[in-house]
Design a protein around this motif. Sequence first.
Motif, PDB file in Angstrom:
ATOM      1  N   GLY A 174      18.845  -3.014 -10.475  1.00  0.00           N
ATOM      2  CA  GLY A 174      19.675  -2.529  -9.385  1.00  0.00           C
ATOM      3  C   GLY A 174      20.149  -1.107  -9.559  1.00  0.00           C
ATOM      4  N   THR A 175      20.368  -0.699 -10.787  1.00  0.00           N
ATOM      5  CA  THR A 175      20.894   0.651 -11.012  1.00  0.00           C
ATOM      6  C   THR A 175      19.862   1.739 -10.750  1.00  0.00           C
ATOM      7  OG1 THR A 175      22.153   1.990 -12.595  1.00  0.00           O
ATOM      8  CG2 THR A 175      20.292   0.781 -13.463  1.00  0.00           C
ATOM      9  N   LEU A 176      18.593   1.374 -10.618  1.00  0.00           N
ATOM     10  CA  LEU A 176      17.563   2.374 -10.356  1.00  0.00           C
ATOM     11  C   LEU A 176      17.725   3.019  -8.986  1.00  0.00           C
ATOM     12  CD1 LEU A 176      14.394   0.427 -11.608  1.00  0.00           C
ATOM     13  CD2 LEU A 176      15.916   1.893 -12.933  1.00  0.00           C
ATOM     14  N   ILE A 177      18.431   2.341  -8.081  1.00  0.00           N
ATOM     15  CA  ILE A 177      18.530   2.824  -6.707  1.00  0.00           C
ATOM     16  C   ILE A 177      19.109   4.232  -6.652  1.00  0.00           C
ATOM     17  CG2 ILE A 177      19.642   2.397  -4.474  1.00  0.00           C
ATOM     18  CD1 ILE A 177      19.544  -0.584  -5.154  1.00  0.00           C
ATOM     19  N   LEU A 178      20.085   4.519  -7.486  1.00  0.00           N
ATOM     20  CA  LEU A 178      20.784   5.804  -7.421  1.00  0.00           C
ATOM     21  C   LEU A 178      19.826   6.970  -7.620  1.00  0.00           C
ATOM     22  CD1 LEU A 178      23.491   7.329  -7.275  1.00  0.00           C
ATOM     23  CD2 LEU A 178      23.661   7.062  -9.751  1.00  0.00           C
ATOM     24  N   GLU A 179      19.065   6.944  -8.716  1.00  0.00           N
ATOM     25  CA  GLU A 179      18.190   8.079  -9.030  1.00  0.00           C
ATOM     26  C   GLU A 179      16.994   8.170  -8.083  1.00  0.00           C
ATOM     27  OE1 GLU A 179      20.493   7.044 -12.674  1.00  0.00           O
ATOM     28  OE2 GLU A 179      19.240   5.900 -11.275  1.00  0.00           O
ATOM     29  N   TRP A 180      16.426   7.022  -7.714  1.00  0.00           N
ATOM     30  CA  TRP A 180      15.254   7.064  -6.831  1.00  0.00           C
ATOM     31  C   TRP A 180      15.648   7.513  -5.421  1.00  0.00           C
ATOM     32  CZ3 TRP A 180      10.029   6.008  -7.902  1.00  0.00           C
ATOM     33  CH2 TRP A 180       9.771   5.680  -9.241  1.00  0.00           C
ATOM     34  N   GLU A 181      16.809   7.126  -4.966  1.00  0.00           N
ATOM     35  CA  GLU A 181      17.282   7.605  -3.673  1.00  0.00           C
ATOM     36  C   GLU A 181      17.565   9.107  -3.722  1.00  0.00           C
ATOM     37  OE1 GLU A 181      18.577   8.070   0.178  1.00  0.00           O
ATOM     38  OE2 GLU A 181      17.453   6.404  -0.717  1.00  0.00           O
ATOM     39  N   ALA A 182      18.136   9.580  -4.837  1.00  0.00           N
ATOM     40  CA  ALA A 182      18.392  11.014  -4.979  1.00  0.00           C
ATOM     41  C   ALA A 182      17.083  11.796  -4.990  1.00  0.00           C
ATOM     42  CB  ALA A 182      19.170  11.281  -6.265  1.00  0.00           C
ATOM     43  N   LEU A 183      16.048  11.245  -5.634  1.00  0.00           N
ATOM     44  CA  LEU A 183      14.739  11.905  -5.632  1.00  0.00           C
ATOM     45  C   LEU A 183      14.175  11.965  -4.225  1.00  0.00           C
ATOM     46  CD1 LEU A 183      12.203  13.080  -6.984  1.00  0.00           C
ATOM     47  CD2 LEU A 183      11.441  10.717  -7.373  1.00  0.00           C
ATOM     48  N   GLU A 184      14.259  10.853  -3.499  1.00  0.00           N
ATOM     49  CA  GLU A 184      13.739  10.834  -2.131  1.00  0.00           C
ATOM     50  C   GLU A 184      14.437  11.868  -1.260  1.00  0.00           C
ATOM     51  OE1 GLU A 184      12.969   7.653   1.525  1.00  0.00           O
ATOM     52  OE2 GLU A 184      14.323   7.160  -0.121  1.00  0.00           O
ATOM     53  N   GLU A 185      15.758  11.956  -1.378  1.00  0.00           N
ATOM     54  CA  GLU A 185      16.513  12.920  -0.583  1.00  0.00           C
ATOM     55  C   GLU A 185      16.149  14.356  -0.957  1.00  0.00           C
ATOM     56  OE1 GLU A 185      19.101  14.675   2.081  1.00  0.00           O
ATOM     57  OE2 GLU A 185      18.298  12.630   1.983  1.00  0.00           O
ATOM     58  N   ALA A 186      15.993  14.620  -2.254  1.00  0.00           N
ATOM     59  CA  ALA A 186      15.630  15.974  -2.688  1.00  0.00           C
ATOM     60  C   ALA A 186      14.238  16.352  -2.188  1.00  0.00           C
ATOM     61  CB  ALA A 186      15.692  16.061  -4.208  1.00  0.00           C
ATOM     62  N   LEU A 187      13.309  15.409  -2.240  1.00  0.00           N
ATOM     63  CA  LEU A 187      11.956  15.683  -1.746  1.00  0.00           C
ATOM     64  C   LEU A 187      11.951  15.900  -0.240  1.00  0.00           C
ATOM     65  CD1 LEU A 187       9.935  13.069  -3.836  1.00  0.00           C
ATOM     66  CD2 LEU A 187       9.862  15.552  -4.102  1.00  0.00           C
ATOM     67  N   ARG A 188      12.771  15.146   0.470  1.00  0.00           N
ATOM     68  CA  ARG A 188      12.843  15.310   1.925  1.00  0.00           C
ATOM     69  C   ARG A 188      13.370  16.698   2.277  1.00  0.00           C
ATOM     70  NH1 ARG A 188      16.307  11.604   2.877  1.00  0.00           N
ATOM     71  NH2 ARG A 188      14.795   9.917   3.049  1.00  0.00           N
ATOM     72  N   ARG A 189      14.415  17.130   1.566  1.00  0.00           N
ATOM     73  CA  ARG A 189      14.956  18.463   1.855  1.00  0.00           C
ATOM     74  C   ARG A 189      13.958  19.552   1.487  1.00  0.00           C
ATOM     75  NH1 ARG A 189      19.802  16.596  -0.392  1.00  0.00           N
ATOM     76  NH2 ARG A 189      19.406  17.833  -2.254  1.00  0.00           N
ATOM     77  N   ALA A 190      13.274  19.376   0.347  1.00  0.00           N
ATOM     78  CA  ALA A 190      12.305  20.393  -0.066  1.00  0.00           C
ATOM     79  C   ALA A 190      11.161  20.490   0.927  1.00  0.00           C
ATOM     80  CB  ALA A 190      11.777  20.064  -1.460  1.00  0.00           C
ATOM     81  N   GLU A 191      10.732  19.361   1.468  1.00  0.00           N
ATOM     82  CA  GLU A 191       9.624  19.356   2.426  1.00  0.00           C
ATOM     83  C   GLU A 191       9.999  20.063   3.717  1.00  0.00           C
ATOM     84  OE1 GLU A 191       8.427  15.476   3.579  1.00  0.00           O
ATOM     85  OE2 GLU A 191       6.464  16.120   4.299  1.00  0.00           O
ATOM     86  N   ASN A 192      11.275  19.932   4.107  1.00  0.00           N
ATOM     87  CA  ASN A 192      11.736  20.522   5.369  1.00  0.00           C
ATOM     88  C   ASN A 192      12.405  21.875   5.186  1.00  0.00           C
ATOM     89  OD1 ASN A 192      10.907  18.213   6.764  1.00  0.00           O
ATOM     90  ND2 ASN A 192      12.840  17.162   6.330  1.00  0.00           N
ATOM     91  N   SER A 193      12.452  22.373   3.947  1.00  0.00           N
ATOM     92  CA  SER A 193      13.166  23.614   3.674  1.00  0.00           C
ATOM     93  C   SER A 193      12.369  24.822   4.142  1.00  0.00           C
ATOM     94  CB  SER A 193      13.459  23.739   2.181  1.00  0.00           C
ATOM     95  OG  SER A 193      14.046  24.989   1.889  1.00  0.00           O
ATOM     96  N   THR A 194      13.097  25.802   4.653  1.00  0.00           N
ATOM     97  CA  THR A 194      12.468  27.082   5.011  1.00  0.00           C
ATOM     98  C   THR A 194      12.931  28.184   4.073  1.00  0.00           C
ATOM     99  OG1 THR A 194      14.263  27.547   6.572  1.00  0.00           O
ATOM    100  CG2 THR A 194      12.303  26.439   7.441  1.00  0.00           C
ATOM    101  N   GLU A 195      13.680  27.808   3.021  1.00  0.00           N
ATOM    102  CA  GLU A 195      14.225  28.820   2.126  1.00  0.00           C
ATOM    103  C   GLU A 195      13.218  29.253   1.075  1.00  0.00           C
ATOM    104  OE1 GLU A 195      17.717  27.183   0.454  1.00  0.00           O
ATOM    105  OE2 GLU A 195      18.771  26.979   2.364  1.00  0.00           O
ATOM    106  N   LEU A 196      12.335  28.341   0.665  1.00  0.00           N
ATOM    107  CA  LEU A 196      11.385  28.695  -0.380  1.00  0.00           C
ATOM    108  C   LEU A 196      10.278  29.563   0.193  1.00  0.00           C
ATOM    109  CD1 LEU A 196      11.031  25.298  -2.267  1.00  0.00           C
ATOM    110  CD2 LEU A 196      12.447  27.258  -2.855  1.00  0.00           C
ATOM    111  N   PRO A 197       9.756  30.496  -0.591  1.00  0.00           N
ATOM    112  CA  PRO A 197       8.661  31.328  -0.102  1.00  0.00           C
ATOM    113  C   PRO A 197       7.421  30.481   0.114  1.00  0.00           C
ATOM    114  CG  PRO A 197       8.979  31.651  -2.459  1.00  0.00           C
ATOM    115  CD  PRO A 197      10.121  30.813  -1.976  1.00  0.00           C
TER     116      PRO A 197
END
Length: 327
Positions: free
Chosen positions: A280-303
């Motif tokens: 059950g405790t795995l949810i925290l880190e895997w959800e954080a990874l999913e959110e970070a990947l989602r933001r990176a995919e939609n980000s316009t800040e990176l070159p």
Amino acid sequence: RDRANATTTGGGGGCGGIISLDGSVGGSGASAAEPRPAPLRPPPTALSPPIPLRSPPHTQTPPRQEGGPVPRDFAWLLASTGGKSRRVDWRSGLGFSVPVTPATDGEMAVLRDAHPSTFGAISMRQRQAAVAGAMRHAWGGYREHAWPFDELMPVAKRGQVWLDVGLTIVDALDTLLVMGLDDEVEEARTWITSSLVFDADKNANVFECTIRILGGLVAAHELGGDTVGGGLLAKALDLAEKLLPAFTTNTGIPTMDVNFASGQPHQPSWSSLSSLAEAGTLILEWEALEEALRRAENSTELPPAPAPALAAAPAASAGTGSDGGSV
């Protein structure tokens, strides 16, 4: 309880029950036909009022004086981590309005040996410096005696291998960022992005890899400590893909180990069950990874990624020797 029964473990402890990978829950070893007593239920009571997410009015952040430090209270933390105004770069040190200079070993010894009656007179700034100094001291010991092994054996003053992934380096990076130890951060980040791989013939525990490596990499990324190209986040994704075979079970509850080299998930020799608390405790880190990947995919800040290199114009003959070749 009957330890020989593979489906029986305690269900009333602090870590919850044990469940097998096919979904059957451990019991007490009693026969299925044996009647169970009705559970005792306390009399119904009124529900407690929900805890407000934001601080009550009397604890809201006071107006900031021009040029003064930003108060670090609960309302500030919520405002910094949520919504469109979320703070992305934490490298100035979480909890430190102004980055501190780490205390030396001598200065920390004075604080350590201070009499309890005089400890209250030590300023918060001195205490912060001592915390940062202790972190730098611990990092220096690992760097001198165990780099880049997983762990430092402090008495023997040598390193030891567990997963062969430089575990201490990854595990410490987010703390180094919080402390504002820029030189140590750069040292750790450079090693991770250039040398960290997950291909050793080691049986990696999914729980430990999640909380220490996956969580450490995502936390460092979220604290603003990643490279421009997202090297830490990319390493986190690499690890997640290595661990994914563990989740191919009937219930989705992962097996406990995955071999990095073969990719084969398996239970350890001493158990065929998985702990619900551990899964059950795995949810925290895997959800954080999913959110970070989602933001990176939609980000316009990176070159934008560089365009692929074009092949050279055709020549009389294409080189195929050891010094080059055609593209």
